[in-house]
Scaffold this motif. Structure first.
Motif, PDB file in Angstrom:
ATOM      1  N   LEU A  47     -24.153  -1.989 -41.476  1.00 42.85           N
ATOM      2  CA  LEU A  47     -25.258  -2.723 -40.870  1.00 42.85           C
ATOM      3  C   LEU A  47     -24.767  -3.837 -39.958  1.00 42.85           C
ATOM      4  CD1 LEU A  47     -28.011  -3.280 -43.614  1.00 42.85           C
ATOM      5  CD2 LEU A  47     -28.139  -1.818 -41.613  1.00 42.85           C
ATOM      6  N   ILE A  48     -23.717  -4.558 -40.393  1.00 41.88           N
ATOM      7  CA  ILE A  48     -23.253  -5.706 -39.610  1.00 41.88           C
ATOM      8  C   ILE A  48     -22.103  -5.331 -38.679  1.00 41.88           C
ATOM      9  CG2 ILE A  48     -24.013  -7.328 -41.384  1.00 41.88           C
ATOM     10  CD1 ILE A  48     -21.113  -7.648 -42.261  1.00 41.88           C
ATOM     11  N   HIS A  49     -21.838  -4.034 -38.593  1.00 38.82           N
ATOM     12  CA  HIS A  49     -20.811  -3.517 -37.682  1.00 38.82           C
ATOM     13  C   HIS A  49     -19.442  -4.143 -37.950  1.00 38.82           C
ATOM     14  CE1 HIS A  49     -24.215  -1.769 -35.639  1.00 38.82           C
ATOM     15  NE2 HIS A  49     -24.709  -2.959 -35.359  1.00 38.82           N
ATOM     16  N   LEU A  50     -19.045  -4.103 -39.207  1.00 34.31           N
ATOM     17  CA  LEU A  50     -17.746  -4.642 -39.599  1.00 34.31           C
ATOM     18  C   LEU A  50     -16.961  -3.562 -40.336  1.00 34.31           C
ATOM     19  CD1 LEU A  50     -15.798  -7.059 -39.884  1.00 34.31           C
ATOM     20  CD2 LEU A  50     -16.985  -7.639 -42.024  1.00 34.31           C
ATOM     21  N   GLY A  51     -15.858  -3.133 -39.756  1.00 34.30           N
ATOM     22  CA  GLY A  51     -14.986  -2.173 -40.429  1.00 34.30           C
ATOM     23  C   GLY A  51     -13.876  -2.928 -41.124  1.00 34.30           C
ATOM     24  N   PHE A 220     -37.277 -14.995 -55.614  1.00 35.34           N
ATOM     25  CA  PHE A 220     -35.993 -14.768 -54.949  1.00 35.34           C
ATOM     26  C   PHE A 220     -35.765 -13.282 -54.647  1.00 35.34           C
ATOM     27  CE2 PHE A 220     -35.303 -18.967 -56.823  1.00 35.34           C
ATOM     28  CZ  PHE A 220     -34.777 -19.634 -55.726  1.00 35.34           C
ATOM     29  N   GLY A 221     -36.330 -12.414 -55.483  1.00 35.85           N
ATOM     30  CA  GLY A 221     -36.233 -10.988 -55.193  1.00 35.85           C
ATOM     31  C   GLY A 221     -36.965 -10.627 -53.912  1.00 35.85           C
ATOM     32  N   THR A 222     -38.135 -11.228 -53.702  1.00 39.18           N
ATOM     33  CA  THR A 222     -38.893 -10.989 -52.471  1.00 39.18           C
ATOM     34  C   THR A 222     -38.139 -11.532 -51.260  1.00 39.18           C
ATOM     35  OG1 THR A 222     -41.006 -11.087 -53.665  1.00 39.18           O
ATOM     36  CG2 THR A 222     -41.082 -11.419 -51.279  1.00 39.18           C
ATOM     37  N   ILE A 223     -37.542 -12.716 -51.410  1.00 39.00           N
ATOM     38  CA  ILE A 223     -36.745 -13.288 -50.315  1.00 39.00           C
ATOM     39  C   ILE A 223     -35.578 -12.366 -49.993  1.00 39.00           C
ATOM     40  CG2 ILE A 223     -35.240 -15.194 -49.638  1.00 39.00           C
ATOM     41  CD1 ILE A 223     -37.008 -17.029 -51.370  1.00 39.00           C
ATOM     42  N   GLY A 224     -34.908 -11.862 -51.040  1.00 42.31           N
ATOM     43  CA  GLY A 224     -33.782 -10.951 -50.831  1.00 42.31           C
ATOM     44  C   GLY A 224     -34.194  -9.697 -50.090  1.00 42.31           C
ATOM     45  N   ASP A 225     -35.360  -9.173 -50.424  1.00 43.24           N
ATOM     46  CA  ASP A 225     -35.873  -7.979 -49.748  1.00 43.24           C
ATOM     47  C   ASP A 225     -36.166  -8.269 -48.283  1.00 43.24           C
ATOM     48  OD1 ASP A 225     -36.719  -5.280 -49.719  1.00 43.24           O
ATOM     49  OD2 ASP A 225     -38.798  -5.911 -49.885  1.00 43.24           O
ATOM     50  N   LEU A 226     -36.715  -9.444 -47.992  1.00 43.60           N
ATOM     51  CA  LEU A 226     -37.017  -9.827 -46.619  1.00 43.60           C
ATOM     52  C   LEU A 226     -35.738 -10.049 -45.807  1.00 43.60           C
ATOM     53  CD1 LEU A 226     -39.997 -12.286 -47.235  1.00 43.60           C
ATOM     54  CD2 LEU A 226     -40.112 -10.093 -46.041  1.00 43.60           C
ATOM     55  N   ILE A 227     -34.735 -10.642 -46.436  1.00 43.93           N
ATOM     56  CA  ILE A 227     -33.458 -10.859 -45.747  1.00 43.93           C
ATOM     57  C   ILE A 227     -32.821  -9.528 -45.388  1.00 43.93           C
ATOM     58  CG2 ILE A 227     -31.072 -11.641 -46.123  1.00 43.93           C
ATOM     59  CD1 ILE A 227     -32.259 -14.084 -47.557  1.00 43.93           C
ATOM     60  N   GLN A 228     -32.862  -8.573 -46.342  1.00 47.77           N
ATOM     61  CA  GLN A 228     -32.314  -7.255 -46.023  1.00 47.77           C
ATOM     62  C   GLN A 228     -33.109  -6.597 -44.899  1.00 47.77           C
ATOM     63  OE1 GLN A 228     -33.402  -3.783 -47.378  1.00 47.77           O
ATOM     64  NE2 GLN A 228     -31.430  -2.783 -47.665  1.00 47.77           N
ATOM     65  N   SER A 229     -34.421  -6.780 -44.899  1.00 42.56           N
ATOM     66  CA  SER A 229     -35.249  -6.221 -43.828  1.00 42.56           C
ATOM     67  C   SER A 229     -34.842  -6.802 -42.478  1.00 42.56           C
ATOM     68  CB  SER A 229     -36.732  -6.515 -44.091  1.00 42.56           C
ATOM     69  OG  SER A 229     -37.187  -5.820 -45.239  1.00 42.56           O
ATOM     70  N   LYS A 230     -34.503  -8.094 -42.471  1.00 41.64           N
ATOM     71  CA  LYS A 230     -34.081  -8.712 -41.216  1.00 41.64           C
ATOM     72  C   LYS A 230     -32.719  -8.190 -40.776  1.00 41.64           C
ATOM     73  CE  LYS A 230     -34.169 -13.008 -38.691  1.00 41.64           C
ATOM     74  NZ  LYS A 230     -34.695 -14.376 -38.658  1.00 41.64           N
ATOM     75  N   PHE A 231     -31.809  -7.988 -41.736  1.00 35.81           N
ATOM     76  CA  PHE A 231     -30.519  -7.377 -41.408  1.00 35.81           C
ATOM     77  C   PHE A 231     -30.740  -6.000 -40.770  1.00 35.81           C
ATOM     78  CE2 PHE A 231     -28.219 -10.116 -44.657  1.00 35.81           C
ATOM     79  CZ  PHE A 231     -27.460 -10.777 -43.706  1.00 35.81           C
ATOM     80  N   LYS A 232     -31.601  -5.195 -41.371  1.00 35.07           N
ATOM     81  CA  LYS A 232     -31.864  -3.850 -40.849  1.00 35.07           C
ATOM     82  C   LYS A 232     -32.537  -3.914 -39.484  1.00 35.07           C
ATOM     83  CE  LYS A 232     -34.055  -2.247 -44.469  1.00 35.07           C
ATOM     84  NZ  LYS A 232     -34.753  -1.288 -45.375  1.00 35.07           N
ATOM     85  N   ARG A 233     -33.442  -4.866 -39.299  1.00 32.12           N
ATOM     86  CA  ARG A 233     -34.120  -5.003 -38.013  1.00 32.12           C
ATOM     87  C   ARG A 233     -33.120  -5.368 -36.918  1.00 32.12           C
ATOM     88  NH1 ARG A 233     -39.363  -5.470 -36.340  1.00 32.12           N
ATOM     89  NH2 ARG A 233     -40.053  -5.172 -38.485  1.00 32.12           N
ATOM     90  N   GLN A 234     -32.180  -6.272 -37.238  1.00 31.68           N
ATOM     91  CA  GLN A 234     -31.162  -6.647 -36.263  1.00 31.68           C
ATOM     92  C   GLN A 234     -30.227  -5.474 -35.973  1.00 31.68           C
ATOM     93  OE1 GLN A 234     -30.754 -11.192 -37.885  1.00 31.68           O
ATOM     94  NE2 GLN A 234     -29.060 -10.421 -36.700  1.00 31.68           N
ATOM     95  N   ALA A 235     -29.999  -4.629 -36.986  1.00 31.76           N
ATOM     96  CA  ALA A 235     -29.122  -3.469 -36.799  1.00 31.76           C
ATOM     97  C   ALA A 235     -29.864  -2.308 -36.148  1.00 31.76           C
ATOM     98  CB  ALA A 235     -28.542  -3.029 -38.138  1.00 31.76           C
ATOM     99  N   GLY A 236     -31.200  -2.371 -36.136  1.00 23.66           N
ATOM    100  CA  GLY A 236     -32.000  -1.322 -35.517  1.00 23.66           C
ATOM    101  C   GLY A 236     -32.101  -0.052 -36.337  1.00 23.66           C
ATOM    102  N   VAL A 237     -32.123  -0.197 -37.682  1.00 25.69           N
ATOM    103  CA  VAL A 237     -32.229   0.974 -38.554  1.00 25.69           C
ATOM    104  C   VAL A 237     -33.389   0.794 -39.526  1.00 25.69           C
ATOM    105  CG1 VAL A 237     -29.765   1.472 -38.385  1.00 25.69           C
ATOM    106  CG2 VAL A 237     -30.601   0.037 -40.262  1.00 25.69           C
TER     107      VAL A 237
END
Length: 275
Positions: A47-51, A220-237
């Protein structure tokens, strides 16, 4: 209909494996969650393009030296403080910036203090009393599942007001409140079960502890889910992976507990210290 059946079978199999590992032995529990952590890490790195092979080494070292065989409790405490700080920083970025800076410039900070540390504290939760006790971690997973289930059902049925539409259009305030109520109801059932089967090990404050855990897990579980959603949105998946049919990737299933686990562990440590 076929999608619902596939999703159900996949979910039941996942839950069965998790429950089996928890109540077999600490070693089985650690082995399963090491593999789940490795798969989650792989999905996150993509997701964050890190190998990075270094990230897998850090994961293995952290789980062994800070969870399975703790070499220094002060190191765990320091990691807990840094992890909570980084997670709150991610929450701040979720609300006030268009892109999470750690996603772009400080990837290893997110990898270590968000993802890897999330699994460290997840696997430390059943050891917070000094002995391996699956009751707390099993209870936490039940609270997570209850929160997710009730949030989905209530949100789909009664949801009208968006929670954070620019990040997750389907999440609603009604769904969040439904998940919170569902998690609290589950905490009452967990307390009732434990007080019936393990009455000698349950202190008088256990009910409020479980209700508090339900609130922590829901928020905090809801916040974690939203943060992951933002990661995915930035990654475009849409999903972090495709390992679990109908559910996406492992990261999609564990995003809530990964984010919430440092705060859950901190709460349990405070309760242990005070008592």
């Amino acid at each position: 209909m076929k999608e619902v059946i596939v999703r159900t079978i996949s979910g039941v199999l996942y839950i069965a494996i998790v429950v089996f590992s928890m109540f077999t032995s600490r070693e089985w529990f650690m082995v399963l969650f090491f593999f789940l952590a490795a798969i989650t890490l792989r999905e996150f790195l993509k997701l964050i393009h890190l190998g990075s092979y270094l990230a897998y080494f850090l994961l293995a070292a952290a789980l062994y030296f800070l969870s399975y065989a703790v070499f220094d409790k002060n190191a765990v405490s320091l990691l807990l403080i840094l992890s909570c700080f980084v997670n709150l920083f991610l929450f701040k970025d979720l609300l006030w910036v268009s892109k999470i800076p750690m996603f772009e410039k400080k990837k290893y900070i997110a990898v270590i203090f968000y993802l890897i540390s999330g699994f460290v504290f997840l696997t430390l939760i059943p050891m917070h009393t000094g002995e391996f006790s699956p009751d707390y971690i099993m209870g936490v997973f039940v609270l997570i599942w209850a929160n997710d289930t009730f949030a989905f059902v209530i949100g789909k049925t009664f949801g009208r007001h968006k929670l954070l539409e620019r990040i997750s259009p389907k999440k609603t305030i009604e769904g969040f409140l439904g998940g919170l109520v569902g998690s609290i109801c589950a905490s009452l059932l967990i307390f009732e079960y434990l007080s019936t089967h393990y009455i000698s090990t349950i202190d008088n404050n256990a009910l409020w502890i479980w209700i508090s855990l339900a609130v922590i897990v829901s928020v905090f579980g809801t916040i974690g889910d939203l943060i992951q959603s933002k990661f995915k949105r930035q990654a475009g998946v849409k999903d972090s992976g495709a390992l679990m049919p109908g559910h996406g990737g492992v990261y999609d299933r564990l995003d809530s507990i990964v984010y919430a686990s440092p705060f859950i562990f901190a709460f349990l440590e405070v309760i242990e210290y005070v008592s």
